[in-house]
Design an enzyme around this catalytic site. Structure first.
Site, PDB file in Angstrom:
ATOM      1  N   TYR A 156       0.849  -1.210   0.000  1.00  0.00           N
ATOM      2  CA  TYR A 156       0.000   0.000   0.000  1.00  0.00           C
ATOM      3  C   TYR A 156       0.878   1.251   0.000  1.00  0.00           C
ATOM      4  CZ  TYR A 156      -3.038   3.662   1.900  1.00  0.00           C
ATOM      5  OH  TYR A 156      -3.718   4.838   2.101  1.00  0.00           O
ATOM      6  N   LYS A 160       1.342   4.411  -2.725  1.00  0.00           N
ATOM      7  CA  LYS A 160       1.101   5.819  -2.371  1.00  0.00           C
ATOM      8  C   LYS A 160       2.320   6.679  -2.729  1.00  0.00           C
ATOM      9  CE  LYS A 160      -2.816   5.317  -1.750  1.00  0.00           C
ATOM     10  NZ  LYS A 160      -3.899   6.124  -2.314  1.00  0.00           N
TER      11      LYS A 160
HETATM   12  N1  LIG Z   1      -8.347   6.778   5.601  1.00  0.00           N
HETATM   13  C1  LIG Z   1      -7.091   7.181   5.764  1.00  0.00           C
HETATM   14  O1  LIG Z   1      -6.595   7.278   6.873  1.00  0.00           O
HETATM   15  C2  LIG Z   1      -6.247   7.543   4.575  1.00  0.00           C
HETATM   16  C3  LIG Z   1      -5.008   8.162   4.794  1.00  0.00           C
HETATM   17  C4  LIG Z   1      -4.233   8.523   3.697  1.00  0.00           C
HETATM   18  C5  LIG Z   1      -4.686   8.280   2.422  1.00  0.00           C
HETATM   19  N2  LIG Z   1      -5.905   7.665   2.230  1.00  0.00           N
HETATM   20  C6  LIG Z   1      -6.334   7.417   0.856  1.00  0.00           C
HETATM   21  O2  LIG Z   1      -7.617   7.973   0.688  1.00  0.00           O
HETATM   22  C7  LIG Z   1      -8.289   7.293  -0.373  1.00  0.00           C
HETATM   23  C8  LIG Z   1      -9.692   6.944   0.058  1.00  0.00           C
HETATM   24  O3  LIG Z   1      -9.614   6.062   1.149  1.00  0.00           O
HETATM   25  P1  LIG Z   1     -10.736   5.942   2.281  1.00  0.00           P
HETATM   26  O4  LIG Z   1     -10.014   5.922   3.560  1.00  0.00           O
HETATM   27  O5  LIG Z   1     -11.807   6.914   2.054  1.00  0.00           O
HETATM   28  O6  LIG Z   1     -11.236   4.452   1.994  1.00  0.00           O
HETATM   29  P2  LIG Z   1     -12.719   3.842   1.880  1.00  0.00           P
HETATM   30  O7  LIG Z   1     -12.519   2.382   1.878  1.00  0.00           O
HETATM   31  O8  LIG Z   1     -13.588   4.469   2.901  1.00  0.00           O
HETATM   32  O9  LIG Z   1     -13.216   4.334   0.437  1.00  0.00           O
HETATM   33  C9  LIG Z   1     -12.583   3.886  -0.741  1.00  0.00           C
HETATM   34  C10 LIG Z   1     -13.526   4.070  -1.913  1.00  0.00           C
HETATM   35  O10 LIG Z   1     -12.837   3.575  -3.095  1.00  0.00           O
HETATM   36  C11 LIG Z   1     -13.749   2.738  -3.801  1.00  0.00           C
HETATM   37  N3  LIG Z   1     -13.019   1.756  -4.606  1.00  0.00           N
HETATM   38  C12 LIG Z   1     -12.336   0.671  -4.177  1.00  0.00           C
HETATM   39  N4  LIG Z   1     -11.873  -0.032  -5.224  1.00  0.00           N
HETATM   40  C13 LIG Z   1     -12.261   0.627  -6.338  1.00  0.00           C
HETATM   41  C14 LIG Z   1     -12.083   0.397  -7.723  1.00  0.00           C
HETATM   42  N5  LIG Z   1     -11.440  -0.681  -8.195  1.00  0.00           N
HETATM   43  N6  LIG Z   1     -12.613   1.292  -8.606  1.00  0.00           N
HETATM   44  C15 LIG Z   1     -13.308   2.373  -8.151  1.00  0.00           C
HETATM   45  N7  LIG Z   1     -13.517   2.626  -6.850  1.00  0.00           N
HETATM   46  C16 LIG Z   1     -12.996   1.763  -5.955  1.00  0.00           C
HETATM   47  C17 LIG Z   1     -14.594   2.084  -2.722  1.00  0.00           C
HETATM   48  O11 LIG Z   1     -15.787   1.525  -3.248  1.00  0.00           O
HETATM   49  C18 LIG Z   1     -14.825   3.263  -1.783  1.00  0.00           C
HETATM   50  O12 LIG Z   1     -15.930   4.036  -2.193  1.00  0.00           O
HETATM   51  C19 LIG Z   1      -7.423   6.070  -0.703  1.00  0.00           C
HETATM   52  O13 LIG Z   1      -6.668   6.318  -1.871  1.00  0.00           O
HETATM   53  C20 LIG Z   1      -6.511   5.951   0.499  1.00  0.00           C
HETATM   54  O14 LIG Z   1      -5.294   5.352   0.182  1.00  0.00           O
HETATM   55  C21 LIG Z   1      -6.696   7.308   3.276  1.00  0.00           C
END
Ligand SMILES: NC(=O)c1ccc[n+]([C@@H]2O[C@H](COP(=O)([O-])OP(=O)(O)OC[C@H]3O[C@@H](n4cnc5c(N)ncnc54)[C@H](O)[C@@H]3O)[C@@H](O)[C@H]2O)c1
Length: 260
Positions: A156, A160
């Site tokens: 992961y 990123k």
């Molecule tokens: N939550 C955190 O702490 C955090 C921190 C840093 C970065 N991020 C990044 O933020 C972004 C969103 O994460 P989140 O925490 O909201 O996760 P989440 O699981 O709540 O949401 C992820 C979304 O992506 C969609 N998704 C998954 N696979 C997919 C695909 N193949 N095609 C289209 N959509 C798809 C899911 O259906 C969901 O709606 C990610 O890229 C994650 O790496 C999150």
């Protein structure tokens, strides 16, 4: 503050829930019309219903790791709205939590396919339209894990880092076309993705999930935890007219944990 975003058109991948949903709502508050591209149709339609109260929003079922899906989605957005001003590459997943040597090839392919290839495909698909317009704003949702790495979440974290480097590399290529490409690097926010991290890592190592959550969400220089709204506000700023000379940046939203 006038952000210059009214009536702009944005694609938010992974916008059905979590951070993507929060970004879509924050953009809609500035008058941006939204296409949600996600595999989660049920939640995506609920988000679109919410967005349609203030702007025009559509849901397009899209697996970002599938080039045919992505091309169809981008064509549909151009047909519906006539242009694409903003792309938020937000869709992402975490794989199984554990030592690198125990990760399967299948889990590697899945995480790299959605996080890395998905960001590549969506960016590639919107770029011709943005070049034609001589205008575009792209934000890749990276992570502080993409800057410093994260143990037991190595694949992961590597994807990123790729999202961040893609923004840096592309900013040079696309700048002459008035297209800004930046990345945001948030620390942990409470979403479904982080719930999976806490649950699986606790199961693997025998930790208490709540204790793990508290230890990951600590060390901020400011006196509270990070929320998806904190990250969404920065994304809005990065796609606004207020940051026209910012490109190729990886902006930390970490309460001061990550400073480089
Ligand atoms: N939550 C955190 O702490 C955090 C921190 C840093 C970065 N991020 C990044 O933020 C972004 C969103 O994460 P989140 O925490 O909201 O996760 P989440 O699981 O709540 O949401 C992820 C979304 O992506 C969609 N998704 C998954 N696979 C997919 C695909 N193949 N095609 C289209 N959509 C798809 C899911 O259906 C969901 O709606 C990610 O890229 C994650 O790496 C999150």
């Amino acid at each position: 503050m006038e952000m210059g975003l009214k009536d702009k058109i944005a694609i938010v991948t992974g916008g059905s829930i979590g951070l993507g949903r929060s970004i879509a709502i924050a953009l809609a508050e500035e008058g941006v019309n939204i296409a949600i591209a996600d595999i989660n149709e049920a939640e995506g339609k609920k988000t679109v219903e919410e967005l349609n109260k203030s702007v025009k929003a559509i849901f397009i079922k899209t697996d970002v790791s599938n080039s045919a899906n992505v091309d169809t989605m981008v064509k549909a957005v151009i047909t519906e709205f006539g242009r694409i001003d903003i792309l938020i590459n937000n869709a992402g997943i975490v794989g199984p939590q554990g030592p690198w040597s125990e990760l399967s090839e299948e889990s590697f392919d899945l995480v790299v396919g959605i996080n890395f290839k998905g960001t590549f495909l969506c960016t590639k698909a919107v770029t011709p339209q943005m070049i034609k317009q001589q205008y575009g704003k792209i934000v890749n949702v990276s992570s502080c894990a993409g800057k410093s790495g994260e143990q037991f979440n190595g694949v992961y974290s590597t994807t990123k880092a790729a999202a961040l480097n893609m923004a840096q590399s592309l900013s040079g290529e696309l700048g002459e076309h008035n297209i800004n490409v930046n990345a945001v690097c948030p620390a942990a926010m409470d979403t479904g993705l982080m719930e999976k991290v806490y649950r699986e890592r606790s199961e693997f190592f025998g930790y208490d999930a709540e204790e793990l959550r508290k230890s990951i969400q600590s060390g901020y220089k400011l006196p509270r935890n990070l929320t998806t709204l904190d990250a969404s506000n920065v994304v809005v700023f990065l796609v606004s007219d207020r940051t026209n000379m910012m490109t190729g940046q990886g902006v930390n939203i970490t309460g001061g944990i990550e400073v480089h």
